[in-house]
Design a protein around this motif. Structure first.
Motif, PDB file in Angstrom:
ATOM      1  N   ALA A  45       0.824  -1.155  -0.006  1.00 30.26           N
ATOM      2  CA  ALA A  45      -0.025   0.131   0.239  1.00 30.26           C
ATOM      3  C   ALA A  45       0.975   1.197  -0.076  1.00 30.26           C
ATOM      4  N   ARG A  46       0.494   2.467  -0.703  1.00 27.10           N
ATOM      5  CA  ARG A  46       1.110   3.527  -0.799  1.00 27.10           C
ATOM      6  C   ARG A  46       0.297   4.802  -0.520  1.00 27.10           C
ATOM      7  N   VAL A  47       0.875   5.948  -0.093  1.00 29.62           N
ATOM      8  CA  VAL A  47       0.172   6.981   0.118  1.00 29.62           C
ATOM      9  C   VAL A  47      -0.072   7.775  -1.129  1.00 29.62           C
ATOM     10  N   GLN A  48      -1.751   8.164  -1.340  1.00 32.64           N
ATOM     11  CA  GLN A  48      -2.180   8.723  -2.412  1.00 32.64           C
ATOM     12  C   GLN A  48      -2.532  10.070  -1.935  1.00 32.64           C
ATOM     13  N   ILE A  49      -1.978  10.965  -2.947  1.00 31.65           N
ATOM     14  CA  ILE A  49      -2.110  12.394  -2.815  1.00 31.65           C
ATOM     15  C   ILE A  49      -3.313  12.891  -3.638  1.00 31.65           C
ATOM     16  N   PRO A  50      -4.603  13.258  -3.185  1.00 32.42           N
ATOM     17  CA  PRO A  50      -5.539  13.756  -3.979  1.00 32.42           C
ATOM     18  C   PRO A  50      -5.328  15.265  -4.461  1.00 32.42           C
ATOM     19  N   LEU A  51      -5.820  15.444  -5.705  1.00 30.33           N
ATOM     20  CA  LEU A  51      -5.979  16.787  -5.984  1.00 30.33           C
ATOM     21  C   LEU A  51      -6.961  17.673  -5.892  1.00 30.33           C
ATOM     22  N   LYS A 104     -11.627  10.900 -13.204  1.00 25.70           N
ATOM     23  CA  LYS A 104     -12.585  11.985 -13.191  1.00 25.70           C
ATOM     24  C   LYS A 104     -12.090  13.084 -12.205  1.00 25.70           C
ATOM     25  N   ASN A 105     -11.333  12.891 -11.292  1.00 26.69           N
ATOM     26  CA  ASN A 105     -10.738  13.772 -10.299  1.00 26.69           C
ATOM     27  C   ASN A 105      -9.214  14.151 -10.644  1.00 26.69           C
ATOM     28  N   ASP A 106      -8.967  13.980 -12.079  1.00 21.62           N
ATOM     29  CA  ASP A 106      -7.562  14.142 -12.548  1.00 21.62           C
ATOM     30  C   ASP A 106      -6.621  12.935 -12.239  1.00 21.62           C
ATOM     31  N   ALA A 107      -5.391  13.053 -12.191  1.00 19.68           N
ATOM     32  CA  ALA A 107      -4.331  12.408 -11.960  1.00 19.68           C
ATOM     33  C   ALA A 107      -4.370  11.578 -10.821  1.00 19.68           C
ATOM     34  N   LEU A 108      -4.173  10.243 -10.633  1.00 15.04           N
ATOM     35  CA  LEU A 108      -3.850   9.641  -9.419  1.00 15.04           C
ATOM     36  C   LEU A 108      -2.429   9.643  -9.199  1.00 15.04           C
ATOM     37  N   ILE A 109      -2.172  10.153  -7.785  1.00 17.82           N
ATOM     38  CA  ILE A 109      -0.728  10.601  -7.612  1.00 17.82           C
ATOM     39  C   ILE A 109      -0.098   9.609  -6.420  1.00 17.82           C
ATOM     40  N   PHE A 110       0.573   8.955  -6.540  1.00 20.75           N
ATOM     41  CA  PHE A 110       1.291   8.023  -5.205  1.00 20.75           C
ATOM     42  C   PHE A 110       2.767   8.464  -4.938  1.00 20.75           C
ATOM     43  N   GLN A 111       2.868   8.297  -3.676  1.00 20.80           N
ATOM     44  CA  GLN A 111       4.309   8.728  -3.190  1.00 20.80           C
ATOM     45  C   GLN A 111       4.866   7.242  -3.259  1.00 20.80           C
ATOM     46  N   ARG A 147      -4.769  13.354   2.148  1.00 17.22           N
ATOM     47  CA  ARG A 147      -4.022  12.231   1.555  1.00 17.22           C
ATOM     48  C   ARG A 147      -4.405  10.845   2.419  1.00 17.22           C
ATOM     49  N   SER A 148      -4.472   9.795   1.813  1.00 17.45           N
ATOM     50  CA  SER A 148      -4.851   8.304   2.368  1.00 17.45           C
ATOM     51  C   SER A 148      -3.761   7.376   2.021  1.00 17.45           C
ATOM     52  N   LEU A 149      -3.983   6.241   2.707  1.00 20.96           N
ATOM     53  CA  LEU A 149      -3.295   5.076   1.967  1.00 20.96           C
ATOM     54  C   LEU A 149      -4.160   4.155   0.981  1.00 20.96           C
ATOM     55  N   ALA A 150      -3.583   4.138  -0.127  1.00 19.51           N
ATOM     56  CA  ALA A 150      -4.297   3.525  -1.201  1.00 19.51           C
ATOM     57  C   ALA A 150      -3.735   2.013  -1.436  1.00 19.51           C
ATOM     58  N   SER A 151      -4.790   1.288  -2.007  1.00 17.73           N
ATOM     59  CA  SER A 151      -4.725  -0.186  -1.957  1.00 17.73           C
ATOM     60  C   SER A 151      -3.744  -0.437  -3.412  1.00 17.73           C
ATOM     61  N   THR A 152      -2.543   0.117  -3.339  1.00 17.61           N
ATOM     62  CA  THR A 152      -1.694  -0.225  -4.490  1.00 17.61           C
ATOM     63  C   THR A 152      -0.925  -1.681  -4.552  1.00 17.61           C
ATOM     64  N   ASN A 153      -1.224  -2.251  -3.256  1.00 21.66           N
ATOM     65  CA  ASN A 153      -1.115  -3.772  -3.008  1.00 21.66           C
ATOM     66  C   ASN A 153      -1.972  -4.711  -4.057  1.00 21.66           C
ATOM     67  N   TRP A 205       9.862   1.103 -15.092  1.00 22.87           N
ATOM     68  CA  TRP A 205      10.638   0.959 -13.855  1.00 22.87           C
ATOM     69  C   TRP A 205      10.859   2.405 -13.603  1.00 22.87           C
ATOM     70  N   LEU A 206      10.500   2.825 -12.352  1.00 28.65           N
ATOM     71  CA  LEU A 206      10.484   4.098 -11.699  1.00 28.65           C
ATOM     72  C   LEU A 206      12.041   4.370 -11.027  1.00 28.65           C
ATOM     73  N   ARG A 207      12.728   3.336 -10.720  1.00 26.23           N
ATOM     74  CA  ARG A 207      14.032   3.609 -10.057  1.00 26.23           C
ATOM     75  C   ARG A 207      13.483   4.333  -8.762  1.00 26.23           C
ATOM     76  N   ASP A 208      14.180   5.379  -8.545  1.00 24.97           N
ATOM     77  CA  ASP A 208      14.277   6.238  -7.277  1.00 24.97           C
ATOM     78  C   ASP A 208      13.023   7.273  -7.362  1.00 24.97           C
ATOM     79  N   ALA A 209      12.046   7.565  -8.101  1.00 24.77           N
ATOM     80  CA  ALA A 209      11.227   8.594  -8.560  1.00 24.77           C
ATOM     81  C   ALA A 209      10.432   8.616  -7.117  1.00 24.77           C
ATOM     82  N   PRO A 210      10.463   9.727  -6.445  1.00 21.23           N
ATOM     83  CA  PRO A 210       9.457   9.915  -5.324  1.00 21.23           C
ATOM     84  C   PRO A 210       7.999   9.777  -5.343  1.00 21.23           C
ATOM     85  N   PHE A 211       7.674  10.033  -6.720  1.00 17.03           N
ATOM     86  CA  PHE A 211       6.147  10.402  -6.735  1.00 17.03           C
ATOM     87  C   PHE A 211       5.835   9.734  -8.379  1.00 17.03           C
ATOM     88  N   VAL A 212       4.828   9.153  -8.440  1.00 15.09           N
ATOM     89  CA  VAL A 212       4.169   8.709  -9.670  1.00 15.09           C
ATOM     90  C   VAL A 212       2.813   9.212  -9.942  1.00 15.09           C
TER      91      VAL A 212
END
Length: 293
Positions: A168-174, A201-208, A184-190, A230-237
């Motif tokens: 799971a990763r932190v999602q930052i809404p817009l 519909k609310n723009d991009a999904l942004i994850f830490q 921001r909340s914990l998203a089910s990226t697992n 492959w994001l390597r060390d990118a802090p956000f996607v």
């Protein structure tokens, strides 16, 4: 001007304007992996985001008491780069500051964007050198849009995103164009995230993204097609597609920078997610895109 690099698996076309990818084609079946910039939907392919990622509040910031105006994602995507080096499978573009860039971004810099092919992997590498006398503050990122192959039997909704490591990763809404930091909340990226038009519909999904070697995959169970970023060390996607006007593409965007928080004070020195680079120092980052069909 367009330039080509290729190997036995992929042929890649890049424009000197913005050092932007124009085409990524399979040498096996001529399939086009890259979104082809329909101006009626989204008129770009894969812009390089520099020296900011996302939007500044009111399209402005202050630095050392002066106010500057800059539009979303910065100016590099609209500037002409020069080719510094090229081989059959690799090319490096260079952009330097100008009198015009210093009117909106008061730093001297050298920005290099390198594309390198290794079998079915296309690397996009960034190098930023600070040529200013003092510290340089910047963001940088990629914004590649990928075609989603659909047929009478395969729809966009048959595709999904998955991430590795599966945590799971932190999602930052817009909120509008700015980060709604307090929500921001914990998203089910697992688990798998099914692709749909309404997903954006609310723009991009942004994850830490924490740690190294994170991967975001676009897949379907109905065909062998998939793309791994492959994001390597990118802090956000950011994961994004146009809404409500839609089409069969999606962007997976590795970021070393991010849009303004809605509670920003507007000072570049305090902007969240920025990189701080000492005089004559060089920052390097990048990501990889692997293609399968």
């Amino acid at each position: 001007m367009d330039y080509i690099i290729k190997n036995t698996i992929l042929q890649v076309v890049i424009s000197s304007k913005g050092a932007e990818l124009q085409s990524i084609k399979s040498q096996h079946n001529d399939y086009e992996y890259l979104w082809q910039a329909d101006p009626n939907v989204w008129g770009r392919h894969a812009p390089v985001l520099f020296p900011i990622v996302g939007r500044l509040k009111n399209d402005e910031y202050t630095y050392q008491g002066e106010t500057y105006h800059m539009t979303q994602h910065g100016f590099a995507r609209d500037m002409e780069f020069i080719v510094e080096q090229q081989t059959a499978e690799s090319i490096t573009f260079l952009l330097k500051d100008t009198l015009e860039t210093r009117k909106i971004y008061p730093f001297k810099f050298e920005l290099r964007v390198n594309y390198n092919l290794l079998n079915n992997l296309l690397e996009e590498n960034f190098s930023v050198t600070n040529k200013s006398a003092g510290e340089m503050i910047f963001g940088i990122g990629g914004h590649p849009g990928f075609n989603i192959p659909t047929t009478n039997s395969i729809s966009k909704e048959d595709y999904y995103f998955s991430t590795k490591p599966s945590v799971a990763r932190v999602q930052i809404p817009l909120k509008g164009s700015y980060l709604d930091w307090d929500n921001r909340s914990l998203a089910s990226t697992n688990s798998l995230i099914t692709l749909s038009d309404h997903l954006f519909k609310n723009d991009a999904l942004i994850f830490q993204m924490r740690g190294h070697d994170n991967k975001v995959s676009l897949k379907t169970e109905t065909s062998a097609f998939h793309v791994n970023v492959w994001l390597r060390d990118a802090p956000f996607v950011g994961v994004w597609s146009q809404y409500p006007q839609t089409a069969d593409y999606v962007c997976i965007e590795p970021w070393w920078g991010i849009a303004d928080r809605s509670d920003t004070n507007g000072k570049l020195e305090d902007k969240y997610g920025m990189n701080h680079l000492a005089h004559d120092a060089t920052f390097t980052a990048g990501f990889g895109m692997a293609f399968h069909d």
